[in-house]
Design a protein around this motif. Structure first.
Motif, mmCIF file in Angstrom:
data_model
loop_
_atom_site.group_PDB
_atom_site.id
_atom_site.type_symbol
_atom_site.label_atom_id
_atom_site.label_comp_id
_atom_site.label_asym_id
_atom_site.label_seq_id
_atom_site.Cartn_x
_atom_site.Cartn_y
_atom_site.Cartn_z
ATOM 1 N N GLY A 200 0.822 -1.207 0.000
ATOM 2 C CA GLY A 200 0.000 0.000 0.000
ATOM 3 C C GLY A 200 0.852 1.251 0.000
ATOM 4 O O GLY A 200 0.405 2.328 -0.407
ATOM 5 N N HIS A 201 2.087 1.122 0.494
ATOM 6 C CA HIS A 201 3.091 2.173 0.338
ATOM 7 C C HIS A 201 3.854 1.979 -0.973
ATOM 8 O O HIS A 201 3.991 2.904 -1.766
ATOM 9 N N TYR A 202 4.363 0.749 -1.174
ATOM 10 C CA TYR A 202 5.175 0.476 -2.355
ATOM 11 C C TYR A 202 4.452 0.803 -3.661
ATOM 12 O O TYR A 202 4.995 1.485 -4.536
ATOM 13 N N GLY A 203 3.235 0.268 -3.831
ATOM 14 C CA GLY A 203 2.538 0.407 -5.108
ATOM 15 C C GLY A 203 2.335 1.856 -5.524
ATOM 16 O O GLY A 203 2.814 2.272 -6.589
ATOM 17 N N PRO A 204 1.635 2.660 -4.708
ATOM 18 C CA PRO A 204 1.458 4.064 -5.078
ATOM 19 C C PRO A 204 2.785 4.820 -5.162
ATOM 20 O O PRO A 204 2.973 5.663 -6.045
ATOM 21 N N GLY A 205 3.720 4.508 -4.235
ATOM 22 C CA GLY A 205 5.009 5.204 -4.231
ATOM 23 C C GLY A 205 5.824 4.911 -5.475
ATOM 24 O O GLY A 205 6.378 5.824 -6.105
ATOM 25 N N ASN A 235 -3.692 -5.201 -2.738
ATOM 26 C CA ASN A 235 -4.658 -5.900 -1.894
ATOM 27 C C ASN A 235 -4.205 -5.929 -0.436
ATOM 28 O O ASN A 235 -3.010 -5.971 -0.150
ATOM 29 N N ASN A 236 -5.192 -5.871 0.455
ATOM 30 C CA ASN A 236 -4.948 -5.843 1.896
ATOM 31 C C ASN A 236 -3.797 -4.890 2.189
ATOM 32 O O ASN A 236 -2.767 -5.269 2.746
ATOM 33 N N ALA A 237 -3.996 -3.651 1.788
ATOM 34 C CA ALA A 237 -2.898 -2.687 1.688
ATOM 35 C C ALA A 237 -2.851 -1.711 2.856
ATOM 36 O O ALA A 237 -3.872 -1.405 3.486
ATOM 37 N N TRP A 238 -1.648 -1.223 3.132
ATOM 38 C CA TRP A 238 -1.382 -0.213 4.167
ATOM 39 C C TRP A 238 -1.056 1.089 3.445
ATOM 40 O O TRP A 238 0.089 1.403 3.179
ATOM 41 N N PHE A 372 0.353 7.517 1.957
ATOM 42 C CA PHE A 372 0.495 7.404 0.510
ATOM 43 C C PHE A 372 -0.833 7.554 -0.220
ATOM 44 O O PHE A 372 -0.952 7.172 -1.388
ATOM 45 N N LEU A 373 -1.821 8.161 0.457
ATOM 46 C CA LEU A 373 -3.086 8.437 -0.210
ATOM 47 C C LEU A 373 -2.882 9.432 -1.351
ATOM 48 O O LEU A 373 -3.449 9.269 -2.436
ATOM 49 N N VAL A 388 -8.276 -1.506 -5.624
ATOM 50 C CA VAL A 388 -8.008 -1.664 -4.196
ATOM 51 C C VAL A 388 -8.883 -2.822 -3.742
ATOM 52 O O VAL A 388 -10.106 -2.753 -3.846
ATOM 53 N N TRP A 389 -8.260 -3.902 -3.250
ATOM 54 C CA TRP A 389 -9.052 -5.084 -2.919
ATOM 55 C C TRP A 389 -8.507 -5.739 -1.673
ATOM 56 O O TRP A 389 -7.378 -5.472 -1.260
ATOM 57 N N ALA A 390 -9.324 -6.590 -1.052
ATOM 58 C CA ALA A 390 -8.900 -7.181 0.220
ATOM 59 C C ALA A 390 -9.702 -8.430 0.538
ATOM 60 O O ALA A 390 -10.914 -8.495 0.297
#
Length: 477
Positions: A200-205, A235-238, A372-373, A388-390
């Motif tokens: 959730g940090h890596y992907g958008p970053g 998925n199941n992201a921070w 990282f929003l 965005v999935w979980a």
């Protein structure tokens, strides 16, 4: 997986004709035998980068016509990043390219390869030397590139001081540039990033860095290859720590599997969230100093994450299981540790799934607390397809927190997205989850799935992956 919690505080050419093509001027290729394995080393003159790999027909992907290669790409001085590449099972010459990153921070992407959506797995209790074929492997549709990062994770070797998502993004961009230098046929393909948990940090970053570099290329500020970025799946992201901590509380008190805390206890945690955790996070976001972000990390984890995680006998990655009920099995790790296997795949060190020293580096900068929003919003507003999935039995990065974050994304479709209710998501007529989608943003809740969604529900995971890769809105089948 996301492991930065209080407990942590306590042959491409030889096999398939790649080098039958004319090589860039000054570049060199060497092919030789090492301990019985065929090794190819390609040194690219323009970038100064080196690619060293072996080809492994039939090693994991049972279809020997599907090319697979594993080895190292140099991304900096004494920085050798491990990758394992699988061609698409169908139309590899036309299929898009997708890169997978596991989270942590500091966990190997071999988790995703062997436990989630790669061509083979041991998820059904197979013997170590006999993994089963995965009919729902993501290379059924796309060319898949699994990457171990930062340096020191998995099989990646060398020295690196990467201690944040921002620092990691540059090396990933370097890797993709080096990959394109060696495999120019992929420069015209659509490129996507898929990741989970700390992803959730890596992907958008990582995606934002790619988009920023593309702008610099277009303006003439740098001379490099544009990356045709098309999609992001997390998925199941921070992503937004505030949403994540709020989700931890709300899910613990009211989920579809079993309550972990009482509503009264949840109220106390909510008060702590608003009075202590949220102000600390806002200070981190405002001044962005390591000290402020470390303070926020400690405040929120010690006050919320740690005590809830110890509130009962449940696995934080799948609340349906007891604390010792870990799944999927770790058979793949034992397989990778075999010297014979490491020789075949070209690995130069023992496999280290989630080295604690990498986690410690990220803790030192408080990277966990950074938001990282904004980066996610930039990706959505770039026109890339975003999912965005979980899985709905995971607590540590649960679907509620991810749902809050998806609703927070500011883009032209936000008002409609927020007002839209979740609808059944079906696979071959069977309801497997619930979703909503507006324009190029989608949210999906996957029923009866833990932290590593594709390990639990491979069929729905492949369907969602393919639809997103095609830049189509999610839709039931």
């Amino acid at each position: 997986m996301r492991v930065l919690g209080l407990l942590a505080l306590a042959g491409l050419a030889a096999a398939g004709g790649l080098f039958e093509k004319k090589q860039p001027e000054g570049s060199t290729t060497r092919i030789f035998k090492r301990n019985g394995a065929t090794v190819t080393i390609f040194e690219h003159a323009e970038t100064g980068s080196t690619l060293e790999f072996t080809s492994n027909p039939g090693l994991c992907e049972e279809n020997k016509q599907v090319k697979q290669f594993s080895g190292y790409l140099s991304v900096g001085a004494n920085m050798n990043m491990w990758f394992w590449f699988f061609e698409a099972r169908k139309d590899p010459e036309k299929a898009p390219l997708a890169a997978w990153f596991n989270g942590g921070p500091g966990c190997s992407s071999m988790i995703g390869l062997f436990q989630e959506h790669g061509p083979c797995s041991w998820n059904n209790g197979e013997a170590m030397d006999k993994p089963s074929n995965n009919p729902y492997s993501w290379n059924d549709y796309a060319n898949m590139l699994y990457i171990d990062q930062p340096i020191g994770v998995g099989f990646s070797t060398g020295s690196s001081t990467v201690d944040s998502t921002t620092g990691a993004a540059k090396l990933i961009w370097n890797l993709i540039q080096a990959f394109y230098a060696k495999f120019p046929e992929y420069t015209s393909r659509e490129f996507a990033i898929w990741t989970e948990s700390y992803g959730g940090h890596y992907g958008p970053g990582f995606a934002k860095y790619i988009l920023d570099q593309n702008k610099a290329i277009a303006s003439g500020k740098i001379n490099a290859t544009k990356i045709n970025f098309s999609a992001l799946g997390i998925n199941n992201a921070w992503v937004n720590p505030y949403d994540a901590y709020k989700g931890m509380i709300d899910f613990a008190a009211n989920n579809s599997h079993k309550p972990l805390i009482s509503s009264t206890t949840a109220g106390r945690y909510t008060q702590l969230l608003e009075q202590s955790c949220a102000p600390a996070l806002k200070k981190c976001w405002a001044d962005s100093t390591d000290a402020s972000c470390r303070s926020a990390m400690n405040t929120c984890k010690i006050g919320i994450e740690s005590p809830i995680s110890m509130a009962g006998d449940f696995d934080v990655y799948d609340v349906r299981k007891g604390r010792r009920g870990k799944w999927p099995p770790q058979t793949y790790e034992k397989w990778l540790q075999q010297p014979a296997v490491q020789t075949m795949i070209g690995a130069k060190q023992k496999y280290n799934e989630c080295p604690r020293q990498i986690q410690a580096r990220f803790q030192s900068t408080g990277d966990d607390s950074r938001n990282f929003l904004g980066a996610l919003e930039e990706v959505v507003n770039s026109g890339a397809q975003v999912l965005v999935w979980a899985g709905d039995s995971d607590w540590i990065c649960n679907w509620m927190g991810n749902f809050y974050t998806a609703n927070d994304v500011k883009y032209p479709g936000q008002a409609e997205f927020k007002s839209r209710a979740l609808q059944p998501y079906k696979v071959n007529g069977k309801e497997k989850g619930s979703f909503k989608t507006v324009k190029n943003l989608a949210f999906l809740r996957v029923y009866n799935a833990g932290h590593t969604v594709p390990a639990y529900q491979p069929e729905i995971a492949l369907q969602a992956f393919v639809q997103t890769m095609k830049k189509e809105p999610l839709s039931s089948t």
